[in-house]
Design a protein around this motif. Structure first.
Motif, PDB file in Angstrom:
ATOM      1  N   UNK A  63      23.981 -15.008  15.547  1.00 13.04           N
ATOM      2  CA  UNK A  63      23.925 -14.445  14.190  1.00 13.04           C
ATOM      3  C   UNK A  63      24.809 -13.205  14.097  1.00 13.04           C
ATOM      4  N   UNK A  64      24.758 -12.360  15.130  1.00 11.41           N
ATOM      5  CA  UNK A  64      25.633 -11.181  15.138  1.00 11.41           C
ATOM      6  C   UNK A  64      27.096 -11.595  15.018  1.00 11.41           C
ATOM      7  N   UNK A  65      27.458 -12.641  15.739  1.00  7.27           N
ATOM      8  CA  UNK A  65      28.854 -13.102  15.738  1.00  7.27           C
ATOM      9  C   UNK A  65      29.243 -13.690  14.379  1.00  7.27           C
ATOM     10  N   UNK A  66      28.393 -14.576  13.870  1.00 12.82           N
ATOM     11  CA  UNK A  66      28.733 -15.317  12.651  1.00 12.82           C
ATOM     12  C   UNK A  66      28.634 -14.460  11.392  1.00 12.82           C
ATOM     13  N   UNK A  67      27.619 -13.630  11.289  1.00 11.22           N
ATOM     14  CA  UNK A  67      27.375 -12.883  10.051  1.00 11.22           C
ATOM     15  C   UNK A  67      27.954 -11.470  10.070  1.00 11.22           C
ATOM     16  N   UNK A  68      28.110 -10.902  11.267  1.00 10.05           N
ATOM     17  CA  UNK A  68      28.589  -9.526  11.342  1.00 10.05           C
ATOM     18  C   UNK A  68      29.942  -9.406  12.025  1.00 10.05           C
ATOM     19  N   UNK A  69      30.473 -10.523  12.498  1.00  8.57           N
ATOM     20  CA  UNK A  69      31.780 -10.500  13.131  1.00  8.57           C
ATOM     21  C   UNK A  69      31.810  -9.808  14.475  1.00  8.57           C
ATOM     22  N   UNK A  70      30.670  -9.690  15.133  1.00  9.36           N
ATOM     23  CA  UNK A  70      30.596  -9.012  16.436  1.00  9.36           C
ATOM     24  C   UNK A  70      31.106  -9.950  17.517  1.00  9.36           C
ATOM     25  N   UNK A  71      32.012  -9.453  18.357  1.00  7.97           N
ATOM     26  CA  UNK A  71      32.580 -10.303  19.408  1.00  7.97           C
ATOM     27  C   UNK A  71      32.868  -9.536  20.698  1.00  7.97           C
ATOM     28  N   UNK A  72      32.148  -8.428  20.916  1.00  3.83           N
ATOM     29  CA  UNK A  72      32.259  -7.679  22.163  1.00  3.83           C
ATOM     30  C   UNK A  72      30.860  -7.381  22.702  1.00  3.83           C
ATOM     31  N   UNK A  73      30.792  -7.088  23.986  1.00  3.18           N
ATOM     32  CA  UNK A  73      29.504  -6.724  24.580  1.00  3.18           C
ATOM     33  C   UNK A  73      28.985  -5.427  23.968  1.00  3.18           C
ATOM     34  N   UNK A  74      29.869  -4.483  23.739  1.00  2.00           N
ATOM     35  CA  UNK A  74      29.422  -3.226  23.122  1.00  2.00           C
ATOM     36  C   UNK A  74      28.837  -3.485  21.732  1.00  2.00           C
ATOM     37  N   UNK A  75      29.479  -4.359  20.987  1.00  2.00           N
ATOM     38  CA  UNK A  75      28.982  -4.661  19.654  1.00  2.00           C
ATOM     39  C   UNK A  75      27.613  -5.318  19.692  1.00  2.00           C
ATOM     40  N   UNK A  76      27.442  -6.266  20.629  1.00  2.00           N
ATOM     41  CA  UNK A  76      26.160  -6.962  20.738  1.00  2.00           C
ATOM     42  C   UNK A  76      25.046  -5.993  21.112  1.00  2.00           C
ATOM     43  N   UNK A  77      25.245  -5.219  22.161  1.00  2.00           N
ATOM     44  CA  UNK A  77      24.172  -4.360  22.668  1.00  2.00           C
ATOM     45  C   UNK A  77      23.906  -3.179  21.741  1.00  2.00           C
ATOM     46  N   UNK A  78      24.950  -2.659  21.103  1.00  2.00           N
ATOM     47  CA  UNK A  78      24.741  -1.548  20.165  1.00  2.00           C
ATOM     48  C   UNK A  78      23.898  -1.990  18.977  1.00  2.00           C
ATOM     49  N   UNK A  79      24.004  -3.267  18.624  1.00  2.00           N
ATOM     50  CA  UNK A  79      23.181  -3.804  17.533  1.00  2.00           C
ATOM     51  C   UNK A  79      21.798  -4.167  18.046  1.00  2.00           C
ATOM     52  N   UNK A  80      21.740  -4.717  19.240  1.00  2.00           N
ATOM     53  CA  UNK A  80      20.468  -5.133  19.838  1.00  2.00           C
ATOM     54  C   UNK A  80      19.576  -3.925  20.142  1.00  2.00           C
TER      55      UNK A  80
END
Length: 229
Positions: A63-80
């Motif tokens: 969901x992070x990738x598809x809806x928020x355009x997140x595609x890095x580990x930093x992006x995933x964990x900063x959101x998580x």
């Protein structure tokens, strides 16, 4: 005598079958999601199995990738795990090391080689350990649609082998010869008689049919001779 050590108590994520510690939301109809009960768990989701809880973690990252355009580990964990309540920098560094990429490297989060270590690293960080087997981690991913490309393919079911027993072979060949005998015998009464015979007595039946046919042919010839005279 030394006493055996008691097994470590389940962590909060393990108790909830929510190894990623996903926050509860009424808007997320996760597979295997249990009804909320604040007397059991006031904050996080609960699932009917850890496999479905792990699946939800994978789907949330997607969901992070598809809806928020997140595609890095930093992006995933900063959101998580946002900095407001976590040591996000340490979390990011630990996960990036586990995945084997730079925290800001663009990665394909749908790839098994990325998502597999990412999921396991999140579970380890959230629970302080990973109690799930490699097969269980793979099943969490599989339920979310991510399959190990190196896993052996399931072989097709073998075709049913033809029966080769003596009895079956005799039945098949007997049926073919019997059909031939029926076709040869043109008189209706004789056809029915041959058809009623068991293939085990086929040779005898053919012998009898041959005699009857010869006799019948002789009878027809005699009648023809009388009619002509």
């Amino acid at each position: 005598m030394a006493q055996a050590k008691a097994a470590p108590a389940p962590t909060r994520g393990e108790r909830n079958n929510n190894p990623g510690n996903i926050d509860y939301s009424p808007n997320n109809p996760w597979r295997g999601k249990l009804p909320r009960d604040v007397s059991i768990e006031p904050r996080f989701e609960r699932f009917d199995s850890a496999l479905n809880g792990g699946r939800a973690a994978v789907k949330l990252i997607e969901f992070y990738k598809d809806r928020r355009g997140i595609n890095t580990i930093r992006g995933v964990i900063s959101t998580w795990a946002p900095p407001s309540e976590n040591n996000t920098r340490a979390y990011v560094d630990a996960v990036a090391r586990s995945v084997g990429v730079d925290p800001d490297e663009i990665v394909d989060l749908t790839e098994y080689r990325i998502m597999r270590p990412l999921l396991e690293a999140i579970i380890r960080h959230e629970n302080g350990r990973v109690i799930y087997s490699p097969e269980e981690i793979d099943e969490m991913l599989r339920r979310a649609g991510i399959v190990n490309p190196a896993a052996p393919a399931i072989p097709p079911k073998p075709a049913k082998a033809p029966t080769t027993s003596t009895a079956s072979a005799a039945g098949v060949s007997g049926g073919g010869v019997l059909a031939t005998a029926i076709a040869v015998v043109t008189e209706p009464t004789l056809r029915e008689a041959v058809a009623a015979l068991d293939y085990k007595w086929l040779l005898a039946a053919l012998a009898v049919a041959g005699v009857l046919l010869s006799a019948y042919a002789a009878y027809r010839a005699a009648r023809a001779n009388r009619a002509a005279s």
